[in-house]
Design an enzyme around this catalytic site. Structure first.
Site, PDB file in Angstrom:
ATOM      1  N   GLY A  17       0.810  -1.221   0.000  1.00 33.98           N
ATOM      2  CA  GLY A  17       0.000   0.000   0.000  1.00 33.98           C
ATOM      3  C   GLY A  17       0.840   1.266   0.000  1.00 33.98           C
ATOM      4  N   LYS A 133     -10.170 -14.363  -2.766  1.00 29.04           N
ATOM      5  CA  LYS A 133     -10.040 -13.250  -3.720  1.00 29.04           C
ATOM      6  C   LYS A 133     -11.027 -13.425  -4.880  1.00 29.04           C
ATOM      7  CE  LYS A 133      -5.308 -11.780  -2.681  1.00 29.04           C
ATOM      8  NZ  LYS A 133      -3.960 -11.439  -3.165  1.00 29.04           N
TER       9      LYS A 133
END
Ligand SMILES: NC(=O)c1ccc[n+]([C@@H]2O[C@H](COP(=O)([O-])OP(=O)(O)OC[C@H]3O[C@@H](n4cnc5c(N)ncnc54)[C@H](OP(=O)(O)O)[C@@H]3O)[C@@H](O)[C@H]2O)c1
Length: 307
Positions: A17, A133
């Protein structure tokens, strides 16, 4: 010229991130990061958050578990990128709900940044992780939220500093363990480049509702090629210990977590070749072809830091 999209990164203080936040801010996107109150009391993370401020990032305080904080943050932007960690994959349904309520999002990039979870040969426990996912992908599509899935393959900083050896922190100097026959191609991408390609994709119409595969050509290497490159750099020949597929599968079954997970992941890309699923243009595009102007870091250059 149209204004650049406003980008919210959720999970911006995490491993990948932070690179995405930096790439977003550096390319002139008004950049927002959802920060949890207690992150500021963490010594390393509070420094990271301070550094975000220095390159003009707007901090929005909130939490995945606080729906109102998510909706409020999402309403201020055009694009949401989730870089949440492995533990929070399922919880992204909360982001999907908040995006639906906010109603203004032009693109959502869920936390992917790995192999193509719709096309793999991974065994347990990795296959169950990939399934999480997949469920998020299907939930996004069912809600008709515009999306891009970033299949960035293997983070170089995660796998190359020890040349993919288990439970060591430095690259091998005398012997190397090779899973399978070492002739299967993997794809290694430096984290800064993952972030660069991700930000390029967010407002590109060619990546709308597509999977972006990051496969810089110079970084597609078999494990044997990687070992040869390393041997050349250290001017030495390593002893090679080959682990056949059946022995590897047995170790995966017998090892405790997280070793079984790390071995199963290596089995997926080093033995089964899961980095190299053929890209079907109906749902996939390749990043280094779309953005040929990006001067990505090669594995060859990257390894020099460890000699
Ligand atoms: N391709 C590869 O080689 C590779 C390697 C590793 C990971 N990945 C993938 O990359 C993605 C990101 O993983 P990562 O390891 O970078 O993640 P990470 O370092 O674990 O970071 C998780 C982030 O989520 C935030 N977070 C956690 N709980 C939250 C909550 N309740 N509300 C808001 N934020 C919350 C954390 O915030 P705090 O800072 O406040 O804790 C942190 O910013 C995953 O999909 C993972 O599978 C790929």
């Amino acid at each position: 010229m149209a204004a650049k999209s406003k980008i919210l990164v959720i999970g911006g203080t995490g491993y990948i991130g932070k690179f995405i936040v930096k790439a977003s801010a550096e390319t002139g996107h008004p950049t927002f990061v959802l920060v949890r109150d207690n992150t500021l009391s963490h010594p390393e993370k509070s420094k990271l958050v301070e550094s975000f401020k220095s390159f003009g990032v707007t901090l929005l305080y909130g939490d995945l578990t606080d729906h109102d904080s998510l909706v409020k943050a999402i309403k201020q932007v055009d694009v949401v990128i989730s870089a949440l960690g492995g533990q929070q994959i399922d919880d992204q349904v909360k982001i999907i709900a908040a995006i639906k309520e906010a109603g203004n999002i032009k693109r959502f990039l869920p936390s992917e940044f790995g192999l193509d979870v719709d096309h793999h040969n991974a065994v347990e426990p990795v296959s169950s992780f990939f399934e999480k996912k997949v469920k998020i992908r299907r939930a996004i599509e069912a809600e008709r939220i515009p999306y891009t899935y970033i299949t960035s393959n293997l983070f170089a900083g995660h796998f190359l500093p020890n040349l993919l050896q288990q439970n060591v922190t430095t690259p091998p100097r005398d012997k190397v363990v090779i899973l399978g026959d070492g002739n299967v191609k993997g794809v290694y991408v430096i984290e800064e480049d993952v972030a660069t390609y991700t930000i390029k994709a967010v407002e590109d119409p060619r990546t709308l509702n597509k999977t972006v595969y990051v496969r810089p050509p110079a970084n597609i290497l078999t494990f044997n090629e990687l070992v040869s490159l390393w041997e050349y750099k250290i001017n030495s020949t390593l002893d090679k210990i080959y682990i056949p597929d059946d022995q590897l599968l047995k170790s995966i079954q017998e090892s405790p977590f997280p070793d079984n997970f790390m071995l199963a992941l290596r089995h997926s890309f080093l033995v089964k070749g899961d980095c190299n699923y053929e890209i079907d243009p109906s749902f996939g595009v390749e990043a280094s072809k779309l953005y040929s102007e990006v001067k990505y870091t090669t594995v060859d250059n990257y390894l020099n830091a460890f000699v």
